[in-house]
Design a protein around this motif. Sequence first.
Motif: not given
Length: 246
Positions: A150-156, A119-122, A164-166
């Motif tokens: 989301r945690a898995l993808v943010r960790s990558l 979402d819009d909250r990084p 990082p790509r919106p």
Amino acid sequence: MVTRSAGARTAAGEAPSAVRSDGDVPVTIPRGPAREAAEDELSKPMYHENDPSPLRRLLDWVWERVGDLLDAAAGATPGGWVGLAVVALLVVLLLTGLRLRMGALRRAPGTGGSAALFDDRPRSADQHRAAAERHADAGRWSEALQERMRALVRSLEERALLDPRPGRTADEAAAEAARALPGHAEALYAAALAFDEVTYAERPADRAAYIRLRDLDHAVRRSRPRLADDRATAETTGATTGGDAA
């Protein structure tokens, strides 16, 4: 002399006559003016106060047609109305079973809701993991699975294995991560599918689905990525070995 009554004369097709109060010869009214006078009289509002409204007449007509169709269907169904009711019940049960088995139709990205993974909250990977655990402790497995993905993808992204790509979707993240972590490719695709089913098809997740994704997140964190240099080295080694064998 034989005389005929007014009713007999009317039945014989003669126009009705009006008897004068002074007992003289009755006055005969021609058929055309008599009909017009009757129509004018019956057209007065006082005779139509209880007539059904146009909408009511339309509804009555529709129900008559529906009744005709049902009667025809009952006549063509073995057992008549009972057989028709059994067939209708079976159809309802079949549709209900298909709905429960397949879930809602999956919405294509952009057709309803947000197709993006985040979402819009990084937030950081640890923040998403903490949110996932809070949902899991409360038994909210669908929300827990979403936050763990989301945690898995943010960790990558934090490890620079993904840029990082919106607007990135779970499917896109899994495809990109599978190139860097080929040993987890199948599990990554399965995790993306589980995320899509929960988010877009509205299928509820269970504890087992969340545990699988949580274990994948831990495994990916401990995995050594296959970088471009490693792939180039492997290709060069394969080519050299093939040349020596020749």
